[in-house]
Design an enzyme around this catalytic site. Sequence first.
Site, PDB file in Angstrom:
ATOM      1  CD  GLU A 105      -1.251  -0.636   3.635  1.00 17.80           C
ATOM      2  OE1 GLU A 105      -1.434   0.220   4.474  1.00 17.80           O
ATOM      3  OE2 GLU A 105      -1.819  -1.752   3.640  1.00 17.80           O
ATOM      4  CE  LYS A 107       7.402   4.945   5.175  1.00 16.82           C
ATOM      5  NZ  LYS A 107       7.384   6.363   5.497  1.00 16.82           N
ATOM      6  CG  ASP A 109       6.177  12.444   2.999  1.00 18.16           C
ATOM      7  OD1 ASP A 109       6.438  12.195   4.193  1.00 18.16           O
ATOM      8  OD2 ASP A 109       6.892  13.150   2.271  1.00 18.16           O
ATOM      9  CE1 TYR A 219      -0.355   3.075   9.344  1.00 18.30           C
ATOM     10  CE2 TYR A 219      -0.784   4.733   7.657  1.00 18.30           C
ATOM     11  CZ  TYR A 219      -0.147   4.340   8.827  1.00 18.30           C
ATOM     12  OH  TYR A 219       0.699   5.198   9.473  1.00 18.30           O
ATOM     13  CE  LYS A 307      11.625   5.715   3.377  1.00 20.83           C
ATOM     14  NZ  LYS A 307      11.760   7.016   3.710  1.00 20.83           N
ATOM     15  CB  CYS A 401      29.758  41.773 -16.275  1.00 21.13           C
ATOM     16  SG  CYS A 401      29.712  40.338 -17.353  1.00 21.13           S
ATOM     17  CB  CYS A 404      33.399  41.488 -19.619  1.00 18.20           C
ATOM     18  SG  CYS A 404      32.040  42.570 -19.117  1.00 18.20           S
ATOM     19  CB  CYS A 419      26.912  42.711 -18.329  1.00 16.09           C
ATOM     20  SG  CYS A 419      28.449  43.300 -19.027  1.00 16.09           S
ATOM     21  CB  CYS A 424      30.001  41.705 -22.013  1.00 14.33           C
ATOM     22  SG  CYS A 424      29.788  40.203 -21.053  1.00 14.33           S
TER      23      CYS A 424
HETATM   24  S1  IVH Z   1       2.267   0.658   8.707  1.00 19.86           S
HETATM   25  C1  IVH Z   1       2.948  -1.205  12.752  1.00 19.86           C
HETATM   26  N1  IVH Z   1       1.343   1.696   6.508  1.00 19.86           N
HETATM   27  O1  IVH Z   1       5.364   5.427   7.861  1.00 19.86           O
HETATM   28  C2  IVH Z   1       2.472  -0.466  11.579  1.00 19.86           C
HETATM   29  N2  IVH Z   1       2.763   3.019   7.873  1.00 19.86           N
HETATM   30  O2  IVH Z   1       8.215   5.093   8.551  1.00 19.86           O
HETATM   31  C3  IVH Z   1       3.543   0.377  11.003  1.00 19.86           C
HETATM   32  N3  IVH Z   1       3.150   5.258   6.998  1.00 19.86           N
HETATM   33  O3  IVH Z   1       5.104   5.548  11.346  1.00 19.86           O
HETATM   34  C4  IVH Z   1       3.067   1.382  10.076  1.00 19.86           C
HETATM   35  N4  IVH Z   1       1.887   5.065   5.211  1.00 19.86           N
HETATM   36  O4  IVH Z   1       3.403   6.909   9.987  1.00 19.86           O
HETATM   37  C5  IVH Z   1       2.114   1.883   7.593  1.00 19.86           C
HETATM   38  N5  IVH Z   1       0.429   2.497   4.535  1.00 19.86           N
HETATM   39  C6  IVH Z   1       1.187   2.689   5.622  1.00 19.86           C
HETATM   40  C7  IVH Z   1       1.854   3.908   5.863  1.00 19.86           C
HETATM   41  C8  IVH Z   1       2.649   4.010   7.010  1.00 19.86           C
HETATM   42  C9  IVH Z   1       2.674   5.871   5.907  1.00 19.86           C
HETATM   43  C10 IVH Z   1       4.051   5.898   7.975  1.00 19.86           C
HETATM   44  C11 IVH Z   1       3.660   5.653   9.422  1.00 19.86           C
HETATM   45  C12 IVH Z   1       4.881   5.071  10.051  1.00 19.86           C
HETATM   46  C13 IVH Z   1       5.961   5.491   9.131  1.00 19.86           C
HETATM   47  C14 IVH Z   1       7.149   4.563   9.227  1.00 19.86           C
END
Ligand code: IVH
Length: 660
Positions: A105, A107, A109, A219, A307, A401, A404, A419, A424
């Site tokens: 899923e 991640k 930010d 999640y 990542k 400049c 030159c 300039c 130049c």
């Molecule tokens: S699972 C025990 N799922 O990433 C469960 N984390 O670097 C651990 N994060 O602290 C987290 N999206 O804040 C999980 N789909 C996702 C996520 C996620 C973002 C964040 C979360 C965690 C951090 C770890």
Amino acid sequence: MMELREQIRHHDYLYYVESRPEVSDAEYDALMRELRNLEAQFPDLVTEDSPTQRIAGTPTDLFKPVEHNVAMLSLDNATTPDDLREFETRLGRAVPGATFQYVGEPKIDGLGVALVYERGRFVRGATRGDGRIGEDITANLRTIRSIPTVLKPGPLASAELLEVRGEVFMPREEFAKLNRTLEEAGTPTFANPRNAAAGAVRQKDPAVTARRPLDMFLYHVSRADALGFASHWDTLEALRAAGFKTNPRAERCANLDAVLAACERLERDRDSLGYDADGVVVKVDSLEQQRRLGSTTHHPRWAIAFKFAARQATTMIEAIEVNVGKTGALTPTAKLTPVELAGVTIRNVSLHNEDEIRRKDIRVGDTVLVERAGDVIPYVVQVVLAKRPAESQAFRFPSTCPACGGRAERPEGEAYWRCTNSACPAQFKERLNHFGSRRAMDIEHLGDSTIEQLVDSGEVKDFADLYHLAVEKVSELDRFADKSAENLIRAIAGSRDRGLARLLNALGIRLVGERVAQLLATRFGSLDVIAGKSEAELAEVHGIGDEIARAIVAFFQDPANTELMKKLKAAGVVTTAPTAPVGPTPLAGKTIVVTGVLPTLSREAARELIERYGGRVATSVSKKTDYVVVGDAPGGKADDARRLGVTMLDEAGLLALVRS
Ligand code: IVH
């Protein structure tokens, strides 16, 4: 009141979680109003989870510490497919003989947050903090409309105590909108959606948080196995069924290859997700396997974060270099300690101009956050002030400049320093390019790299030097042979008699382009005559204003230019206009005004036509006007013509006149 709350919650869910509202804003507002009125009449019956109470917390100075029931761990990282394969190897070692299914899923930010529900009612929300102890931000979280305050019936709602986790984030579009609003108000903007979300969640006043467009994906369900779930996938479905928002891009993967494919897809789509995601969280699906794998003090062994290639990085500004651009504009570039950004090594980043450097207060020695979003050119997001060296000094933009050493100036109201030295070398290359261009002296084979070499070798220091080039010299240049050298020399020689108008355009006098050059050539006939004219005399020419006149006089007053004119003449360059205009001049002495949209001729083409055949184009109608050419939607000038009795023509009439 209970019925109204139920209805409003339902519409909130449809609007904020499912994005498919069933009622209009007005209908929704009416329900809210009715509930508010009732609650005002019976204040004792107001409940904490009432939709009216989302923005009800009082401002606090301090967020209460909360101890998490289950520690909020972080995640181990993977950056390559091999890292993921090693992850699976580790899994196999910990649970011998097992095969693994996964869920991948996005991640997100944002900010990790834990929500606590008691018998289906939202009672507390907390930040991750140090993982063990977070901060109580219940009142702020309550303002996020996609977080249900009452769960829909089901196993999650029946739990005596439920803790769920997810990520609070600000959608990209909302982030951009917020920054625009802040900018208009003159308040500092946020560097990215994550910072904006973090700022909003930790607002002292929930009413402010409520105005920040936050959202949340869930999640994780803590102790999900105790609730009878068998897999992570099932808990995601239960979260969804309870009314939470879960990520629609979560995928169940039968094996690691499927995980790798999912990662690839998500990385490819990352720009169109609508929110910032910095990777894919890969989780072992079976809760039984999760339990057997357990956690280190740091992170669960059953999950890993793959990542995406980083798009932001911090690095140091080693120097700020200023270069001369095309028009003499001085442009600053930061030389960075090379850093990898989304698969590309970044060494330089443009700082645009003096104001940009000032606004961000970028200094040599600073650690900066650089970003490259999508295909966009990298730029400095902000300075990491905490890492600024004590002895650091604000950058002072040079007033000379760098190419030159000539004096630079920044004209009032302009963003760029320029300039002022007409000799130049960096600028000269650009001007030489213009000199030889199609609409100026039209010198074929005089391309960028040739110009570069001719100027750098010192062979060409001014336009006139071109006409003294020898074939032998040119054939020594890169990518030139005798034949191509001869071609260039012939092209240069052929440009000697392009005539005054083209020469004037080619010289690159400020504000003198093709049209003004043509006017000057027609009116005065020779370079010497023009050079001897005063501002007032030049400004008498129709179409030449005071500012242009000033620029022309300034050009010819510069001794370097006087010298250049002499050299050009000595080199045999024609500096006069043909005495008699070529061809017939049926429009000689006629003043013509064009108004409205003509069927085939553009305004510019009409002007050219009239001037080519000896006429003069005026912009307003007077008694002295000979003809007014009228097109569609003509406006006031046609009325003027009628009033003054000036002859009116259509386009065909003009063409007939020309043919005559
Ligand atoms: S699972 C025990 N799922 O990433 C469960 N984390 O670097 C651990 N994060 O602290 C987290 N999206 O804040 C999980 N789909 C996702 C996520 C996620 C973002 C964040 C979360 C965690 C951090 C770890």
